[in-house]
Scaffold this active site. Structure first.
Site, PDB file in Angstrom:
ATOM      1  N   TYR A 148      -6.383   6.957   3.474  1.00 15.59           N
ATOM      2  CA  TYR A 148      -6.558   5.849   2.538  1.00 15.59           C
ATOM      3  C   TYR A 148      -5.847   4.586   3.033  1.00 15.59           C
ATOM      4  O   TYR A 148      -6.449   3.500   3.088  1.00 15.59           O
ATOM      5  CB  TYR A 148      -6.035   6.195   1.126  1.00 15.59           C
ATOM      6  CG  TYR A 148      -5.843   4.921   0.355  1.00 15.59           C
ATOM      7  CD1 TYR A 148      -6.949   4.252  -0.163  1.00 15.59           C
ATOM      8  CD2 TYR A 148      -4.594   4.307   0.267  1.00 15.59           C
ATOM      9  CE1 TYR A 148      -6.816   3.034  -0.787  1.00 15.59           C
ATOM     10  CE2 TYR A 148      -4.445   3.085  -0.357  1.00 15.59           C
ATOM     11  CZ  TYR A 148      -5.565   2.458  -0.882  1.00 15.59           C
ATOM     12  OH  TYR A 148      -5.442   1.246  -1.468  1.00 15.59           O
TER      13      TYR A 148
ATOM     14  N   ASP B  34      -9.758   5.494  -2.678  1.00 17.22           N
ATOM     15  CA  ASP B  34      -8.595   6.006  -3.411  1.00 17.22           C
ATOM     16  C   ASP B  34      -9.093   6.707  -4.672  1.00 17.22           C
ATOM     17  O   ASP B  34     -10.286   6.928  -4.835  1.00 17.22           O
ATOM     18  CB  ASP B  34      -7.648   4.856  -3.760  1.00 17.22           C
ATOM     19  CG  ASP B  34      -8.209   4.031  -4.892  1.00 17.22           C
ATOM     20  OD1 ASP B  34      -9.438   3.904  -4.974  1.00 17.22           O
ATOM     21  OD2 ASP B  34      -7.418   3.515  -5.710  1.00 17.22           O
TER      22      ASP B  34
ATOM     23  N   GLU C 191       0.821  -1.211   0.000  1.00 19.26           N
ATOM     24  CA  GLU C 191       0.000   0.000   0.000  1.00 19.26           C
ATOM     25  C   GLU C 191       0.856   1.264   0.000  1.00 19.26           C
ATOM     26  O   GLU C 191       0.507   2.255  -0.635  1.00 19.26           O
ATOM     27  CB  GLU C 191      -0.952   0.008   1.200  1.00 19.26           C
ATOM     28  CG  GLU C 191      -2.060  -1.043   1.131  1.00 19.26           C
ATOM     29  CD  GLU C 191      -2.980  -0.852  -0.065  1.00 19.26           C
ATOM     30  OE1 GLU C 191      -2.961   0.231  -0.672  1.00 19.26           O
ATOM     31  OE2 GLU C 191      -3.734  -1.790  -0.383  1.00 19.26           O
TER      32      GLU C 191
END
Length: 355
Positions: free
Chosen positions: A122, A140, A39
């Site tokens: 996020y 996102d 991520e």
DNA sequence: AACTCGGGGCT
DNA sequence: AGCCCAGAGTT
């Protein structure tokens, strides 16, 4: 209606799921370390770009405690070329924090993840959802575009994230939250694309307000901003007797933090800097600088850089000459042991540095 | 709220 | 040439 959308997305996902190295198959919950690492790398970065970096990191540092033992320069070196280098610094900080204060265990909730360096709204949502099955909206850029079109959100781009999150609060996320999040991102990435969305064959077309209005491709609304150009000179100074080049280590804050670079003027807007005033700082005898004809062009997030490169072969009289304390001579075959951003690799190539 | 942070890929 | 991308941190 949200129930039907979630059902369609999961059905689509089960049939079309991409196999990615940070995803676990067979419905198992993936390793939080892999989810976190991916991520962070995926922030503003596409999947194909990330994959080779992800494999290299995992090979070097299989666990969070391995990563925590690495030095900052080792991590920067493995990160070189990926961009947004502050992510690498925060990755380093976060690994040390989790290793030393959290006993190598990632927090599992959105609010606790949000406290960690490099983890924003996020990423906190993504990790808690994907790695810990927490029913949290994961928003996102892909999801923003999907929601803007599904609900025909004709509002400024900066407001879409908040509005999308509010809408997703009403979605049933308790069952397979991580899969729902990833299905929305995969779906928007391959069907509800930024350009030429595949509306005709879209499984959600009967639920899409902007499709009914015929405005899907115009959403979300985009706002234009023009990039200025900045200008600079770079010096590629070679030491005659051992093919070493003069580099400096950039400051830990600001642009390209902590990476190696060639000496340069300020990257100033509107006009070329005063070249003689610049290179006389570095070269006691500055005759015979070869200026490369073709300037280097490089695009940053908010400006273009146009740079000219001068090559200078230093005589024996400056063998031990180091103009500033943050500078060092690096032999051409050792350059690849240091972290160089792509811009500096362009400079190296332009002035013909080979090992 | 606006700005600062890379680099590659697409149109 | 412009905009996009599994955004976060700073001011």
């Amino acid at each position: 209606m949200p129930d039907e959308i979630v059902k369609i997305l999961l059905t689509w996902y089960d049939k079309n799921q991409r196999i990615l190295p940070w995803r676990m198959v067979d419905g198992n919950v993936p390793n939080p370390y892999l989810v976190w690492l991916s991520e962070i790398m995926l922030q503003q970065t596409t999947v194909p770009t990330v994959i080779p970096y992800f494999y290299r990191f995992l090979e070097k540092w299989p666990s969070i405690s391995d990563l925590a033992r690495a030095s900052r320069d080792e991590i920067l070196h493995a990160w070189q070329g990926l961009g947004y280098y502050n992510r690498a610094h925060k990755l380093h900080e976060c690994s040390i924090l989790i290793s030393q204060k959290y006993n190598n265990i990632f927090p599992s909730t959105y609010n606790n993840l949000l406290l960690l360096p490099g983890i924003g709204p996020y990423t906190a949502a993504a990790i808690s959802s994907i790695a810990f099955n927490q029913p949290v909206p994961v928003v996102d850029g892909n999801v923003e575009r999907l929601m803007a079109r599904l609900y025909a959100l004709q509002i400024p781009k900066k407001d879409i994230k908040k509005r999308s999150t509010e809408i997703l609060q009403l979605f049933p996320l308790n069952h397979r939250p991580g899969d729902i999040a990833q299905s929305m991102m995969d779906f928007a990435n391959s069907i509800c694309t930024w350009a030429k969305p595949k509306c005709l064959s879209c499984p959600l077309k009967n639920h899409c307000k902007s499709q009914k209005l015929g405005i899907a491709e115009q959403l979300p609304k985009r706002e234009v901003k023009k990039k200025p150009t900045r200008y600079a000179y770079f010096l590629c100074i070679e030491r005659n007797h051992d093919k070493a080049f003069l580099f400096y280590k950039r400051p830990l804050k600001g642009l390209l933090p902590g990476l190696m670079g060639f000496p340069s003027t300020n990257w100033q807007p509107h006009a070329w800097p005063d070249a003689p005033a610049f290179y006389s700082q570095f070269l006691p005898n500055h005759d015979n600088i070869q200026w490369i004809d073709t300037p280097i062009q490089h695009t940053f997030t908010h400006f273009y850089l146009e740079a000219r490169v001068g090559k200078y072969v230093a005589s024996n009289s400056i063998i031990n000459y180091v103009p500033f304390p943050n500078m060092q001579w690096i032999k051409s075959c050792n350059i690849n042991k240091h972290a160089l951003p792509t811009l500096m690799k362009k400079v190296a190539k332009t002035c013909g540095i080979v090992c």
